[in-house]
Design an enzyme around this catalytic site. Structure first.
Site, PDB file in Angstrom:
ATOM      1  N   GLY A 354       0.835  -1.202   0.000  1.00 27.03           N
ATOM      2  CA  GLY A 354       0.000   0.000   0.000  1.00 27.03           C
ATOM      3  C   GLY A 354       0.858   1.235   0.000  1.00 27.03           C
ATOM      4  O   GLY A 354       2.078   1.177  -0.153  1.00 27.03           O
ATOM      5  N   GLY A 356       1.992   4.197   2.246  1.00 24.37           N
ATOM      6  CA  GLY A 356       2.060   4.702   3.619  1.00 24.37           C
ATOM      7  C   GLY A 356       2.094   6.209   3.606  1.00 24.37           C
ATOM      8  O   GLY A 356       1.891   6.839   2.573  1.00 24.37           O
ATOM      9  N   LYS A 376       9.313   0.221   3.725  1.00 23.07           N
ATOM     10  CA  LYS A 376       8.731   1.488   3.276  1.00 23.07           C
ATOM     11  C   LYS A 376       9.781   2.202   2.454  1.00 23.07           C
ATOM     12  O   LYS A 376      10.894   2.440   2.904  1.00 23.07           O
ATOM     13  CB  LYS A 376       8.310   2.326   4.482  1.00 23.07           C
ATOM     14  CG  LYS A 376       7.775   3.678   4.072  1.00 23.07           C
ATOM     15  CD  LYS A 376       6.708   4.233   4.978  1.00 23.07           C
ATOM     16  CE  LYS A 376       7.138   4.544   6.372  1.00 23.07           C
ATOM     17  NZ  LYS A 376       6.086   5.162   7.157  1.00 23.07           N
ATOM     18  N   ASP A 472      -0.622  11.845  15.078  1.00 27.16           N
ATOM     19  CA  ASP A 472      -1.549  11.347  14.068  1.00 27.16           C
ATOM     20  C   ASP A 472      -2.121  10.001  14.500  1.00 27.16           C
ATOM     21  O   ASP A 472      -2.046   9.020  13.765  1.00 27.16           O
ATOM     22  CB  ASP A 472      -0.849  11.280  12.709  1.00 27.16           C
ATOM     23  CG  ASP A 472      -1.836  11.340  11.546  1.00 27.16           C
ATOM     24  OD1 ASP A 472      -3.037  11.582  11.794  1.00 27.16           O
ATOM     25  OD2 ASP A 472      -1.410  11.123  10.398  1.00 27.16           O
TER      26      ASP A 472
END
Ligand SMILES: *[C@@H]1O[C@H](CO)[C@@H](O)[C@H](O)[C@H]1NC(C)=O
Ligand SMILES: *[C@@H]1O[C@H](CO)[C@@H](O)[C@H](O)[C@H]1NC(C)=O
Ligand SMILES: *[C@@H]1O[C@H](CO)[C@@H](O)[C@H](O)[C@H]1NC(C)=O
Ligand SMILES: *[C@@H]1O[C@H](CO)[C@@H](O)[C@H](O)[C@H]1NC(C)=O
Ligand SMILES: *[C@@H]1O[C@H](CO)[C@@H](O)[C@H](O)[C@H]1NC(C)=O
Ligand SMILES: *[C@@H]1O[C@H](CO)[C@@H](O)[C@H](O)[C@H]1NC(C)=O
Length: 662
Positions: A354, A356, A376, A472
């Site tokens: 996905g 990030g 990542k 967050d």
């Protein structure tokens, strides 16, 4: 003391006295430091500031979040008693800023005139050890500073990460300009100047009290440029009091620089002597700051061509992967690029998990250990890529908690940045809450995830060596492992949005619906704003609904309002996710809803701390909590709410009882 007509001159080594006799009123005062070692008894040091063996004043080293102050020990007279007009003054100093990582500095320093040498209560990071969020802009500060700022803080309206600014009682500059200088060779072109280059730079500040004009000049040479780069018309009389301390203040943040002052002269009612840079002690920047390349080349003389060729071949052989010395100092494991390339089958689309926060995330299997990982890959289009990368590895790599997604290692290949995390088999929590196709989480699983995230936040806020604010917290940032344990990910990253290139989107960090109301006003995250977001997360997990649901009826748009309304109607449990099919632990569910409301209190001081939240959640026999009252009444045009929680266990009634207004 300064009433007498004395000439004050410090360090005795390289002394050139110039008696600037002022015909009008006051006594000239001159300070001249070329070697602070000699003058150390007359310099008051504070925080991380030291005078190094060669007499170089170092305000900070590259330790994160330190403050360094250095002031001349006795106050200088800036006004004759009771006269409203401040004297003219002039200063020249030579400085060097050596960042911990090439090109990434934090946060800069300021020439400072202040009422005290300790600046008590000042914060590090963007506050440069001068002020704190509460005294910013207060006229009773009597603070004059010229900042040499190497980080762009949108909070203060900084123009970039390489500027000089004039700050009066405030961190927001009254006027600032990109660091540059006008060479003294007739050319009218500004030469740009990089404050973080480590190069010794001279700065001149001159205040003319008659013209009420402050001028700043910079140069990398010993000669004072004729044209200033910054000129500001200001009457400093209200700012400066009769006696003030002069010196320097600096601080570091998550990223750090060593800030050095190599020489300094200061004069009242006269022009300060320029420093001759050649005569200053040289900076001994330890070799680990340098990159490998200049070292290799520097070692060779006649063999340089051969070595350069060899170096090139070695680079080629290493898949163009150059490991710089600073990279070796960084905590977690550094993976060879080849290994990650192999692990992710060459970063194939098939392995893409996905997108990030900052780039693509790939699944990988490490070749030797067969361990599953998530890689990542931070997109190099992002100009801030390197900065994000360094922040994440230097902070996150050292955090360890069973409910934080563990960073296993990292890799840099040219401008490509890769972070290797433990693989979280079940992906992110929001998919389970909102996507129909996924399995439905049971109440037990939900409650365990909430407790896990709460304990991770307690660790970040209170148990680690420094307070880390996640900024967050949301369902999309809670990842689930094979046993459906929730782990908080993507932290440390949120802070970086502040350094992003688009001020309109970067001012407030976080996600709609999770943003504490004060954040939209102040933009300043606190542990309490994390608590607010965690409250929204709890309600979301219990109700199976996003905090803001655009498709819902208007009165149900905001989950928080909807929960309040239902509680007022005395039917809080009707709020629970219908997909649970009524299968939940009533007391726990009520506790989660009540805590969710408590954490969502409008005023930060009414919210509990994460430690309090966790202790409620972990109560051995969870108190049977019932929402009894929720009055909503109009008072002075404002809706006010009071609410109480009762515990049937009878032991905790008062501590759970709160009231709040919104
Ligand atoms: C320190 O200051 C005093 C005057 O306040 C001066 O007499 C002395 O020489 C100074 N010491 C050094 C080492 O500069
Ligand atoms: C300054 O003003 C105060 C009162 O405002 C007075 O008492 C004092 O004598 C004055 N000092 C001088 C040096 O004029
Ligand atoms: C400014 O600081 C003074 C002294 O610390 C304090 O009494 C005053 O309330 C502050 N003013 C504001 C507006 O914060
Ligand atoms: C500039 O300085 C003055 C004090 O002299 C202050 O009142 C004003 O708010 C400052 N302006 C800005 C834009 O910071
Ligand atoms: C003046 O000096 C700068 C470097 O300091 C140089 O780049 C520029 O070309 C010079 N200009 C002239 C006219 O010599
Ligand atoms: C620089 O520092 C290193 C170690 O800190 C020391 O061995 C060396 O002699 C120093 N060089 C100079 C020129 O001071």
């Amino acid at each position: 003391m300064a009433k007498t007509k004395t000439l004050v001159i410090f360090p005795l080594h390289v002394l050139i006295l110039s008696l600037a006799t002022n015909p009008v009123k006051s006594q000239p005062q001159e300070l001249l430091f070329n070697e602070f070692g000699v003058a150390s008894e007359n310099i008051t040091l504070n925080g991380g500031a030291v005078i190094e063996h060669k007499g170089i004043l170092r305000l900070t080293n590259d330790t994160p979040r330190v403050i360094g102050h250095a002031f001349y020990r006795t106050p200088i007279q800036f006004k004759t008693k009771n006269s409203s007009k401040v004297f003219s003054f002039s200063t020249a100093f030579a400085f060097a800023i050596v960042p911990q990582y090439p090109k990434l500095g934090g946060h800069g320093f300021a020439f400072t005139i202040s009422r005290s040498t300790s600046l008590a209560g000042a914060y590090p990071s963007q506050y440069l050890g001068l002020l704190n969020p509460n005294d910013m802009g207060n006229f009773s500060n009597h603070l004059f500073a010229v900042e040499f700022d190497t980080v762009q803080d949108f909070e203060f309206g900084d123009i970039n990460d390489n500027h000089v600014g004039i700050n009066l009682n405030n961190m927001a500059s009254n006027k600032s300009v990109e660091a540059a200088f006008y060479p003294n060779n007739g050319s009218t072109n500004k030469q740009s100047l990089n404050l973080k280059s480590g190069q010794v730079t001279q700065a001149w500040l001159d205040y003319d009290s008659f013209e009420k004009q402050l001028q700043v000049r910079l140069s990398t040479t010993s000669s004072k440029p004729t044209s200033p780069i910054l000129s500001y018309k200001v009457d400093l009389s209200p700012i400066l009091q009769d006696f003030m301390y002069v010196g320097f203040s600096s601080s570091t943040g998550l990223l750090a620089s060593s800030h050095y002052i190599l020489g300094w002269s200061f004069k009242i009612n006269g022009e300060a002597k320029s420093l001759s840079l050649e005569n200053l002690p040289s900076l001994n920047i330890s070799s680990n700051k340098k990159t490998q390349k200049p070292l290799i080349i520097g070692l060779t003389l006649s063999l340089s061509v051969t070595i350069a060729a060899l170096y090139y071949i070695v680079r080629k052989m290493k898949d163009r992967e150059v490991i710089e010395a600073w990279e070796r100092d960084i905590g977690p494991h550094r993976f060879p690029y080849k290994e990650l390339n192999k692990a992710t089958k060459g970063f194939k689309e098939k392995n893409l998990l996905g997108f990030g926060g900052f780039g693509r995330v790939y699944k990988g299997v490490l070749p030797k250990s067969h361990m599953e990982v998530a890689v990542k890959r931070i997109s190099h289009e992002s100009t801030q890529g390197m900065q994000e990368f360094v922040t994440e590895i230097s902070t996150i790599g050292r955090l360890r908690h069973r409910n934080l997604v563990q960073l296993l290692g990292w890799c840099r290949k040219e401008k490509e940045l890769m972070l290797v995390y433990e693989f979280m088999r079940n992906g992110s929590l929001d998919k389970y809450l909102f996507e129909e196709a996924r399995a439905i989480l049971t109440w037990e699983q939900r409650f365990r995830i909430i407790k896990g995230v709460a304990s991770a936040l307690v660790y970040l806020h209170e148990d680690w060596e420094q307070t880390v604010i996640h900024r967050d917290v949301k369902a999309g940032n809670v990842l689930l492992d094979g046993q459906m344990n929730g782990k908080l990910g993507d932290f440390g990253m949120a802070k970086l949005y502040q350094h992003g290139s688009n001020p309109t989107t970067t001012r407030v960090v976080g996600t709609m619906g999770y943003l504490a109301p004060e954040l939209t006003r102040t933009g300043k995250p606190t542990p309490s704003s994390d608590v607010y977001a965690f409250g929204a997360l709890m309600l979301e997990v219990a109700c199976g609904r996003r905090p803001v649901e655009p498709k819902a009826l208007p009165e149900e748009l905001l989950l928080l309002d909807w929960v309040w309304d239902r509680c007022r109607l005395g039917a809080p449990l009707a709020l629970l996710d219908p997909r649970l099919g009524g299968l939940f632990h009533q007391a726990q569910a009520l506790l989660v809803l009540c805590l969710g409301l408590l954490c969502s209190a409008e005023a930060p001081e009414e919210r509990p701390t994460m430690r309090q939240v966790l202790s409620y959640l972990e109560g051995d026999a969870p108190p049977q909590v019932v929402v009894v009252v929720d009055r909503k009444s109009a008072r002075g045009g404002e809706l006010s709410r009071s609410y109480s929680f009762w515990s049937s266990a009878g032991d905790d009634v008062s501590s759970l009882s709160r009231s709040g207004a919104r």
